[in-house]
Each structure stands twice: as C-alpha cells, then as structure tokens.
Design an enzyme around this catalytic site. Structure first.
Site, PDB file in Angstrom:
ATOM      1  N   GLU A   7       4.005  -6.751   1.949  1.00  9.84           N
ATOM      2  CA  GLU A   7       3.568  -7.119   0.594  1.00  9.84           C
ATOM      3  C   GLU A   7       3.625  -5.909  -0.336  1.00  9.84           C
ATOM      4  O   GLU A   7       2.610  -5.502  -0.908  1.00  9.84           O
ATOM      5  CB  GLU A   7       2.139  -7.669   0.642  1.00  9.84           C
ATOM      6  CG  GLU A   7       1.969  -8.891   1.524  1.00  9.84           C
ATOM      7  CD  GLU A   7       0.508  -9.326   1.669  1.00  9.84           C
ATOM      8  OE1 GLU A   7      -0.402  -8.560   1.291  1.00  9.84           O
ATOM      9  OE2 GLU A   7       0.298 -10.436   2.159  1.00  9.84           O
ATOM     10  N   PRO A   8       4.789  -5.316  -0.504  1.00 10.41           N
ATOM     11  CA  PRO A   8       4.859  -4.134  -1.354  1.00 10.41           C
ATOM     12  C   PRO A   8       4.711  -4.490  -2.834  1.00 10.41           C
ATOM     13  O   PRO A   8       5.259  -5.489  -3.298  1.00 10.41           O
ATOM     14  CB  PRO A   8       6.279  -3.599  -1.085  1.00 10.41           C
ATOM     15  CG  PRO A   8       7.066  -4.825  -0.738  1.00 10.41           C
ATOM     16  CD  PRO A   8       6.111  -5.739  -0.011  1.00 10.41           C
ATOM     17  N   GLY A   9       3.952  -3.689  -3.536  1.00 18.13           N
ATOM     18  CA  GLY A   9       3.813  -3.879  -4.981  1.00 18.13           C
ATOM     19  C   GLY A   9       4.265  -2.618  -5.689  1.00 18.13           C
ATOM     20  O   GLY A   9       5.403  -2.480  -6.145  1.00 18.13           O
ATOM     21  N   ARG A  10       3.365  -1.631  -5.693  1.00 19.60           N
ATOM     22  CA  ARG A  10       3.591  -0.386  -6.429  1.00 19.60           C
ATOM     23  C   ARG A  10       4.929   0.274  -6.096  1.00 19.60           C
ATOM     24  O   ARG A  10       5.635   0.741  -6.982  1.00 19.60           O
ATOM     25  CB  ARG A  10       2.446   0.572  -6.105  1.00 19.60           C
ATOM     26  CG  ARG A  10       2.419   1.823  -6.950  1.00 19.60           C
ATOM     27  CD  ARG A  10       1.391   2.826  -6.420  1.00 19.60           C
ATOM     28  NE  ARG A  10       0.143   2.215  -6.029  1.00 19.60           N
ATOM     29  CZ  ARG A  10      -0.937   2.134  -6.813  1.00 19.60           C
ATOM     30  NH1 ARG A  10      -0.921   2.630  -8.024  1.00 19.60           N
ATOM     31  NH2 ARG A  10      -2.042   1.552  -6.364  1.00 19.60           N
ATOM     32  N   CYS A  60     -11.605   1.863 -29.669  1.00 22.32           N
ATOM     33  CA  CYS A  60     -12.904   2.453 -29.977  1.00 22.32           C
ATOM     34  C   CYS A  60     -13.739   2.639 -28.722  1.00 22.32           C
ATOM     35  O   CYS A  60     -14.740   1.951 -28.498  1.00 22.32           O
ATOM     36  CB  CYS A  60     -13.620   1.578 -30.997  1.00 22.32           C
ATOM     37  SG  CYS A  60     -12.681   1.513 -32.521  1.00 22.32           S
ATOM     38  N   GLY A  82       0.765  -1.244   0.000  1.00 26.79           N
ATOM     39  CA  GLY A  82       0.000   0.000   0.000  1.00 26.79           C
ATOM     40  C   GLY A  82       0.791   1.286   0.000  1.00 26.79           C
ATOM     41  O   GLY A  82       0.214   2.366  -0.180  1.00 26.79           O
TER      42      GLY A  82
HETATM   43  N1  LLP Z   1      -1.382  -7.031  -0.578  1.00 21.77           N
HETATM   44  C1  LLP Z   1      -2.697  -7.146  -0.872  1.00 21.77           C
HETATM   45  C2  LLP Z   1      -3.512  -8.080  -0.102  1.00 21.77           C
HETATM   46  C3  LLP Z   1      -3.244  -6.370  -1.910  1.00 21.77           C
HETATM   47  O1  LLP Z   1      -4.534  -6.476  -2.172  1.00 21.77           O
HETATM   48  C4  LLP Z   1      -2.420  -5.481  -2.638  1.00 21.77           C
HETATM   49  C5  LLP Z   1      -2.954  -4.682  -3.731  1.00 21.77           C
HETATM   50  C6  LLP Z   1      -1.058  -5.406  -2.291  1.00 21.77           C
HETATM   51  C7  LLP Z   1      -0.584  -6.183  -1.250  1.00 21.77           C
HETATM   52  C8  LLP Z   1      -0.092  -4.491  -3.001  1.00 21.77           C
HETATM   53  O2  LLP Z   1      -0.440  -3.161  -2.827  1.00 21.77           O
HETATM   54  P1  LLP Z   1       0.543  -1.998  -3.330  1.00 21.77           P
HETATM   55  O3  LLP Z   1       1.787  -2.073  -2.483  1.00 21.77           O
HETATM   56  O4  LLP Z   1       0.820  -2.230  -4.751  1.00 21.77           O
HETATM   57  O5  LLP Z   1      -0.243  -0.768  -3.085  1.00 21.77           O
HETATM   58  N2  LLP Z   1      -4.857  -1.618  -9.739  1.00 21.77           N
HETATM   59  C9  LLP Z   1      -4.767  -0.570  -8.735  1.00 21.77           C
HETATM   60  C10 LLP Z   1      -4.156  -1.072  -7.458  1.00 21.77           C
HETATM   61  C11 LLP Z   1      -4.860  -2.287  -6.871  1.00 21.77           C
HETATM   62  C12 LLP Z   1      -4.199  -2.813  -5.640  1.00 21.77           C
HETATM   63  C13 LLP Z   1      -4.766  -4.124  -5.263  1.00 21.77           C
HETATM   64  N3  LLP Z   1      -4.170  -4.748  -4.121  1.00 21.77           N
HETATM   65  C14 LLP Z   1      -3.990   0.610  -9.335  1.00 21.77           C
HETATM   66  O6  LLP Z   1      -3.613   0.545 -10.504  1.00 21.77           O
HETATM   67  O7  LLP Z   1      -3.797   1.608  -8.666  1.00 21.77           O
END
Ligand code: LLP
Length: 420
Positions: free
Chosen positions: A273-276, A342, A239
């Site tokens: 759980e870092p993603g972004r 489109c 997050g």
């Molecule tokens: N852990 C869980 C349980 C999650 O649901 C998520 C993201 C993450 C970790 C990773 O979160 P992050 O660190 O990336 O914020 N498609 C959307 C974002 C959806 C996020 C879904 N869950 C966007 O493009 O902004």
C-alpha cells in the site's frame, strides 16, 4: 529520482518551465510530473515482481482522479479508507478486484457500498467492526472477504503522529489477541477470512522495522494455519520513506530484498500500500512572494500559499525544501516563509536560508506531492488551488482552481434569517 530540475537557471518540470505554467494558471498551484509518478510506480511494482502481488496505491496520499487513473493504467490497485475514496477509485477505473478498504471507523453505508462494488477485501480493525461487516454482508446475501489488521508492536522510528504499529495505537488489533479475533471471524456466516494486514507507520527510513513486523506477522500466519485458518493475502501496508532533506531511505528494491526472503515457500499474494513513495517527490507546490517583512527578531517572506494548502510544516514540523523558481545571485538570508492565514502556525519553513526574495518571485516547495493537496482545507475561505500534471513538453490542469461560488456551494440561509 524526480523530474524537477534547473534548465538555464529556470526550474522545469520535465520539459516545461514552471514559470510558464504559473503564468497560465496563476499561483499557488500543485504541479506533478507524469514521468516521475510512472517511474516510481514501476520501481515499487517491479521490485516485488518475483512474487504474486498487488500494488494498491494509498489513495489518501494524493487522491486526484488523474493520478489514480495513471496508476490503475500501470496495473495498480487502491488502498482506500472511506466511501469517498471508493467513489474516486471506481471513477478512475481502478479494478474492484484490486481495492482494499482499511480504516478504524468504516460506517455501515461505506461497508455496504464497498460490498456492492465487490472490492477485494476489508482490512478490519476491531471485533465490533467485524460484526457490523458480517451483518451488512448477510443483509446483502453475500460474504465479505476480510483481513484483520494486526498491530505487531514495532517501533517504526518515525514521527509519533504517523507511527501506527505501537501498542498504544488506535489502529489494528493487538497481535497477541489476533488469534481469538480470527476464531470469531471464522464463525461468522457473512465473513470469509482471507488475509492478514499490517501497517506500522509512514516515512520509514530503515528496512529493519518492516522485516521485524513481517516476521511477527508470519508467526501469526503459521498459528492460524495450525487452527485451520488459511491465509491467502498478506498485506504489509505502506510506509516507505522519501528524502525530504538528508534522509536516505531504502529503495523499493532494498525493501523487497529484505522482505521477500521471509515469504519463500509461502503461497500468498502480497499486497503493498505505497503512498508517499509514489507521489511525494513527484509533486511540488508553487507559490508567489507577496511581501517581505523585516522584523526585530525575524525576517519574513509572506507567500500566497499557506497551511490551508500544505499543512505538513505546521502539523508535523515537516521539512520541505524551498527553492526559487528562477536562479538568482542575490545574497542568502535567514527567513521564515509564512502564508496569508491568520494563525501563527501558518508557515512553510522557519529559520531557513534562502536567496533574498522580492515580491513577485516564484518559490517551489519541494516534495509536496504526498499529503499536500490531500490534506488541504478551505480555512480562511480560501478556494482550493489547482493541480497540474506535466507530461513531456505539455501540461494539463487536472483540478481547476475553485471559485468563490464553489466556496459557498451547499450553504443555505434559512428563511427566518432572510427577512432579518
Ligand atoms: N496503508 C495504511 C493502512 C495507511 O494508514 C497508510 C498511511 C498507508 C498505507 C500509506 O503510507 P505511506 O506509504 O504514504 O507512508 N499525513 C501524514 C502521513 C499519514 C499516513 C497515514 N497512513 C504525513 O503527511 O506525513
């Protein structure tokens, strides 16, 4: 910090000119910087070095095998949400002891696959799911390690589509009923309770919601302890936000400094759980201007990438900076940058001031490494575009551009239509 910068008026990724890559692979394409990915991972992982922890990269943000491999090589694990992501994580060499499996709709097959793979644990989102996992585990004559994903009712103050910890959310188990769920879990023979999980939303730009959520979850951990349920893993989800425009999100270190004091004296392994934050600013989308159109009310720049390649602007009205790959002194204009799809909603930017564009110009859509390719589709029968990874002065195609043949793979015309 990222490694996309101007050198002599030309955008480079590390030491490679973006235009040079465009010439080699064609447009559009995604481009990632190895150095940025690695240093982002080190920043997050290093910030939490003072406590036992697992940095389980959220595969959904960008699931390319090369990227999974890169993080695994740096000691990372994986946060997965499907059998497909499990397959990718294992194929990329992520250690099974660092894989956690979340998601509200895991099916029996996915659960069975994950048990066979001996992943670390499941983050369970409902009582029914708990019973299914119990059943599948018993059939395999094993026990499934689980955390319950609890919903701590914290407002992360982010886009409603990506906030997940509120009462009305489909995710997790209400924290007020969590104890009952844990008591149930403790009675199930196929279940071994090991942790608590929470994730309150994405693109957070303030540490306070993280701290409040953790504090609430720790109250639960204490209550569980009183009931003889010991918690070994504490998963705080992902997050952490990134700058897309003017945001000033906390650094991983600031986040750690705010959260870690709460964990003092506790004998738990923290899971992140870092993603972004790992991949977002490590990637760009490179696209070419096809046409410019002067309208009565608007000026359009039509490019060869669209919402099928990057859906965030259309879906969330997300802002992505757009800059010309070659610096220009042409005067600025206010334009909509639109794709070939489109749909009126097919835009990458609206009412954006850009140096005026001409057909053939290359544009870079910045901060596109997270939820970019990962959310791409083949809408309008557009083949998936390539992904390229730069390391130093070299670049590697880590996903080939699809062909038309790829588009129809698996489709079949039934015999009764063949003679028609
Ligand atoms: N852990 C869980 C349980 C999650 O649901 C998520 C993201 C993450 C970790 C990773 O979160 P992050 O660190 O990336 O914020 N498609 C959307 C974002 C959806 C996020 C879904 N869950 C966007 O493009 O902004």
């Amino acid at each position: 910090m990222h490694e996309f910068r101007d050198i002599d008026g030309k955008l480079h990724c590390e030491k490679v000119s973006v235009a040079k890559i465009a010439k080699a692979v064609g447009t559009p394409f995604y481009l990632y910087s190895h150095h940025t990915l690695a240093s982002h991972f080190a920043a997050v992982d290093g910030a939490f070095a003072a406590v036992p922890h697992i940095t389980a990269y959220a595969v959904k943000a960008n699931s390319n095998l090369a990227i999974l491999r890169l993080f695994a090589g740096l000691g990372g694990g994986a946060d997965i949400v499907s059998g497909g992501e499990l397959f990718r994580a294992l194929k990329a060499g992520v250690p099974r002891s660092k894989i956690v499996f979340a998601g509200v709709g895991k099916n029996r097959e996915e659960i069975a696959e994950a048990l066979r793979a001996k992943i670390l644990l499941f983050n369970v989102e409902s009582a029914q799911e708990l019973r299914v996992i119990d059943d599948v585990a018993r059939k395999q004559k094993t026990r499934a390690r689980i955390s319950l994903r609890v919903n701590p009712h914290i407002d992360p103050k982010t886009h409603p589509y990506i906030s997940t910890g509120l009462k009305k959310s489909k995710f997790g188990i209400d924290i007020d009923t969590a104890l009952e769920h844990y008591k149930l879990a403790a009675t199930l023979k196929g279940i071994e309770v090991v942790g608590v999980h929470h994730h309150i939303g994405s693109q957070l730009t303030d540490v306070q919601p993280f701290v409040e959520a953790m504090a609430r979850v720790l109250e639960l951990v204490d209550r569980l302890n009183d009931h003889g349920i010991a918690i070994r893993y504490l998963d705080m989800g992902g997050g952490l936000g990134i700058p897309y425009q003017n945001e000033e999100p906390p650094s991983p270190r600031e986040m750690a400094d705010a959260v870690l004091p709460l964990l003092r004296g506790r004998n738990v392994t923290l899971i992140l759980e870092p993603g972004r934050v790992l991949v977002g600013n490590a990637g760009i989308l490179v696209t070419k201007v096809l046409y410019t159109k002067e309208g009565e009310a608007k000026n359009f720049v039509v490019v060869d990438a669209g919402m099928s390649d990057l859906i965030r602007p259309s879906l969330y009205e997300a802002y992505h900076e757009i800059r010309p790959v070659a610096r220009t002194s042409r005067p600025p204009r206010v334009v909509d940058v639109v794709g070939p799809i489109c749909e009126s909603g097919d835009f990458l930017a609206q009412n954006r001031e850009l140096p005026s564009c001409e057909p053939g110009d290359l544009l870079a859509v910045m901060s596109a490494g997270a939820y970019g390719f990962a959310m791409a589709s083949r809408y309008n029968s557009r083949p998936f575009i390539p992904e390229v990874l730069v390391k130093g002065n070299r670049f590697f195609v880590i996903r080939a551009r699809e062909t038309y043949r790829d588009l129809v793979r698996g489709e079949a015309i039934p015999p009764f239509l063949k003679n028609a």
